[in-house]
Scaffold this motif. Structure first.
Motif, mmCIF file in Angstrom:
data_model
loop_
_atom_site.group_PDB
_atom_site.id
_atom_site.type_symbol
_atom_site.label_atom_id
_atom_site.label_comp_id
_atom_site.label_asym_id
_atom_site.label_seq_id
_atom_site.Cartn_x
_atom_site.Cartn_y
_atom_site.Cartn_z
ATOM 1 N N MET A 1 11.242 -16.742 -7.880
ATOM 2 C CA MET A 1 9.842 -16.385 -8.132
ATOM 3 C C MET A 1 8.963 -17.612 -8.337
ATOM 4 O O MET A 1 7.766 -17.566 -8.128
ATOM 5 N N TYR A 2 9.578 -18.706 -8.814
ATOM 6 C CA TYR A 2 8.802 -19.928 -9.048
ATOM 7 C C TYR A 2 8.113 -20.377 -7.764
ATOM 8 O O TYR A 2 6.942 -20.762 -7.778
ATOM 9 N N ILE A 3 8.851 -20.288 -6.655
ATOM 10 C CA ILE A 3 8.297 -20.744 -5.374
ATOM 11 C C ILE A 3 7.115 -19.875 -4.952
ATOM 12 O O ILE A 3 6.070 -20.385 -4.539
ATOM 13 N N SER A 216 16.259 -1.204 0.582
ATOM 14 C CA SER A 216 17.051 -0.685 -0.533
ATOM 15 C C SER A 216 16.265 0.281 -1.390
ATOM 16 O O SER A 216 16.850 0.990 -2.222
ATOM 17 N N GLY A 217 14.944 0.288 -1.224
ATOM 18 C CA GLY A 217 14.114 1.272 -1.923
ATOM 19 C C GLY A 217 13.808 0.915 -3.359
ATOM 20 O O GLY A 217 13.394 1.772 -4.142
ATOM 21 N N LEU A 218 14.028 -0.337 -3.743
ATOM 22 C CA LEU A 218 13.689 -0.742 -5.106
ATOM 23 C C LEU A 218 12.177 -0.651 -5.308
ATOM 24 O O LEU A 218 11.399 -1.028 -4.434
ATOM 25 N N LYS A 219 11.790 -0.145 -6.442
ATOM 26 C CA LYS A 219 10.356 0.046 -6.697
ATOM 27 C C LYS A 219 9.783 -1.214 -7.324
ATOM 28 O O LYS A 219 9.455 -1.265 -8.504
ATOM 29 N N GLU A 220 9.714 -2.246 -6.519
ATOM 30 C CA GLU A 220 9.134 -3.513 -6.944
ATOM 31 C C GLU A 220 7.928 -3.784 -6.069
ATOM 32 O O GLU A 220 7.817 -3.269 -4.955
ATOM 33 N N ASP A 221 7.023 -4.648 -6.571
ATOM 34 C CA ASP A 221 5.929 -5.049 -5.690
ATOM 35 C C ASP A 221 6.457 -6.037 -4.654
ATOM 36 O O ASP A 221 7.547 -6.616 -4.819
ATOM 37 N N PHE A 222 5.709 -6.222 -3.582
ATOM 38 C CA PHE A 222 6.173 -7.034 -2.454
ATOM 39 C C PHE A 222 6.437 -8.480 -2.876
ATOM 40 O O PHE A 222 7.408 -9.096 -2.433
ATOM 41 N N GLU A 223 5.588 -9.016 -3.740
ATOM 42 C CA GLU A 223 5.752 -10.405 -4.176
ATOM 43 C C GLU A 223 7.088 -10.601 -4.904
ATOM 44 O O GLU A 223 7.790 -11.592 -4.677
ATOM 45 N N THR A 224 7.439 -9.635 -5.741
ATOM 46 C CA THR A 224 8.720 -9.732 -6.455
ATOM 47 C C THR A 224 9.890 -9.640 -5.488
ATOM 48 O O THR A 224 10.881 -10.377 -5.607
ATOM 49 N N THR A 225 9.775 -8.749 -4.493
ATOM 50 C CA THR A 225 10.855 -8.592 -3.507
ATOM 51 C C THR A 225 11.056 -9.876 -2.701
ATOM 52 O O THR A 225 12.189 -10.317 -2.492
ATOM 53 N N VAL A 226 9.966 -10.482 -2.261
ATOM 54 C CA VAL A 226 10.076 -11.722 -1.477
ATOM 55 C C VAL A 226 10.646 -12.849 -2.340
ATOM 56 O O VAL A 226 11.517 -13.616 -1.905
ATOM 57 N N GLY A 227 10.162 -12.942 -3.589
ATOM 58 C CA GLY A 227 10.670 -13.978 -4.486
ATOM 59 C C GLY A 227 12.164 -13.821 -4.720
ATOM 60 O O GLY A 227 12.911 -14.814 -4.734
ATOM 61 N N LYS A 228 12.607 -12.570 -4.896
ATOM 62 C CA LYS A 228 14.032 -12.320 -5.096
ATOM 63 C C LYS A 228 14.824 -12.695 -3.837
ATOM 64 O O LYS A 228 15.919 -13.272 -3.931
ATOM 65 N N VAL A 230 14.071 -14.974 -1.582
ATOM 66 C CA VAL A 230 14.152 -16.439 -1.489
ATOM 67 C C VAL A 230 15.231 -16.963 -2.433
ATOM 68 O O VAL A 230 16.036 -17.826 -2.064
ATOM 69 N N SER A 231 15.278 -16.430 -3.647
ATOM 70 C CA SER A 231 16.284 -16.874 -4.624
ATOM 71 C C SER A 231 17.697 -16.569 -4.139
ATOM 72 O O SER A 231 18.625 -17.367 -4.325
ATOM 73 N N GLN A 232 17.867 -15.404 -3.501
ATOM 74 C CA GLN A 232 19.198 -14.997 -3.051
ATOM 75 C C GLN A 232 19.712 -15.829 -1.881
ATOM 76 O O GLN A 232 20.915 -15.928 -1.663
ATOM 77 N N THR A 233 18.802 -16.396 -1.094
ATOM 78 C CA THR A 233 19.206 -17.170 0.094
ATOM 79 C C THR A 233 19.031 -18.668 -0.089
ATOM 80 O O THR A 233 19.374 -19.443 0.802
ATOM 81 N N SER A 277 11.143 -22.835 5.708
ATOM 82 C CA SER A 277 11.700 -21.485 5.613
ATOM 83 C C SER A 277 11.712 -20.980 4.175
ATOM 84 O O SER A 277 11.603 -19.778 3.927
ATOM 85 N N ILE A 278 11.829 -21.899 3.223
ATOM 86 C CA ILE A 278 11.865 -21.510 1.808
ATOM 87 C C ILE A 278 10.476 -21.536 1.172
ATOM 88 O O ILE A 278 10.074 -20.588 0.487
ATOM 89 N N PHE A 279 9.728 -22.597 1.439
ATOM 90 C CA PHE A 279 8.497 -22.828 0.688
ATOM 91 C C PHE A 279 7.223 -22.429 1.446
ATOM 92 O O PHE A 279 6.142 -22.442 0.871
#
Length: 297
Positions: A1-3, A216-228, A230-233, A277-279
């Motif tokens: 999320m920091y990125i 996956s249908g997680l009820k998160e906002d788009f920014e949180t999903t993208v941040g997650k 990036v962290s996972q990859t 690709s990350i930042f």
């Protein structure tokens, strides 16, 4: 999320690098090799290699104007001249053969028309690759339409790729303008095309994780999903790039003079491609989603 949270900082950093690189591309003289301008290339191998300055002095007596002489390993030199007749080719070999047991390793000659055709084909190759990649990404992400369309994934990928090509090209052109041994040749174009292939792979890895998390249908906002995503990859992207850089480093150190700047361009491209690709790529998804949302209001 920091990125994602601090994406403006990375946009500014990339903007500075792009402006500097564009300035290099616009204001520096492009030092084309004979493959693009036409001319002759002779590689000679010596039993005891003479000083480069001695070869230049000997060739200067021919009165052909600019003749480039470059060391190529411990025993060889590369000599680049204008396009030569058969008589001039023999004169070149005779004058440059200083000492005993001088051998001709290779001799290549390109006419001006072939050089212009190669230059045109190189530009079209890069443009074709960019268009093809955009279409492929748009098709691959066709089932992901919210909050940004699949075409937007393709468009952002092309923006990231342009970023990844312009910066190493700007650095290379700057080097080329200040070092006569660094020339724009077919290997330079090959390096840029390779960077495109590597960068799109790295960008798609992050985008693909975003697509999986959206499905996956997680009820998160788009920014949180993208941040997650990036962290996972993040670790995978860095480790993949490091292994590639180790290979490129070995090519740079032990591959010989002819592939030295090819490896250099590849190395810069891999570093910039991993960074974008990350930042840059994923944060741009969030920026575009926010922009689209504001327009709907």
């Amino acid at each position: 999320m920091y990125i994602i949270k601090h994406r403006v900082f990375f946009y500014i950093l990339s903007g500075i690098l792009l402006i500097a690189s564009m300035g290099s591309l616009i204001f520096n003289k492009w030092n084309y090799s004979i493959e693009f301008t036409g001319g002759a290339l002779l590689e000679l191998s010596y039993q005891e290699k003479p000083q480069i300055e001695d070869i230049k002095t000997a060739l200067g007596k021919l009165g052909w104007g600019t003749v480039q002489v470059q060391a190529a390993g411990e025993k060889s030199v590369l000599i680049r001249t204008k396009d030569l007749t058969e008589k001039e080719r023999q004169e070149l070999i005779t004058v440059a053969s200083i000492g005993e047991k001088t051998e001709i390793v290779r001799f290549s000659s390109y006419g001006p028309s072939i050089g212009a055709e190669l230059r045109s084909n190189s530009i079209w190759a890069i443009i074709s690759v960019l268009i093809g990649i955009m279409l492929y990404v748009a098709y691959a992400f066709r089932q992901v339409s919210k909050p940004v369309s699949s075409w937007m994934y393709g468009f952002i990928t092309v923006i990231a790729l342009a970023h990844d090509v312009i910066i190493p090209a700007g650095i290379y052109i700057w080097l080329s303008a200040h070092n006569i041994g660094v020339q724009i040749d077919v290997l330079f174009v090959t390096a840029l095309l390779t960077v495109l292939g590597f960068s799109v792979h790295d960008t798609i890895v992050v985008f693909d994780r975003t697509r999986e998390n959206l499905r996956s249908g997680l009820k998160e906002d788009f920014e949180t999903t993208v941040g997650k995503s990036v962290s996972q990859t993040f670790t995978r992207s860095i480790n993949t790039s490091l292994t590639v850089l180790i290979v490129i480093g070995a090519l740079y150190l032990f591959g010989g003079e002819s592939t030295k700047y090819f490896a250099f361009t590849l190395g810069i491209g891999v570093i910039i491609g991993t960074y974008s690709s990350i930042f840059i790529g994923s944060p741009l998804l969030v920026t575009m989603a926010n922009f689209i949302e504001k327009r709907k209001r």
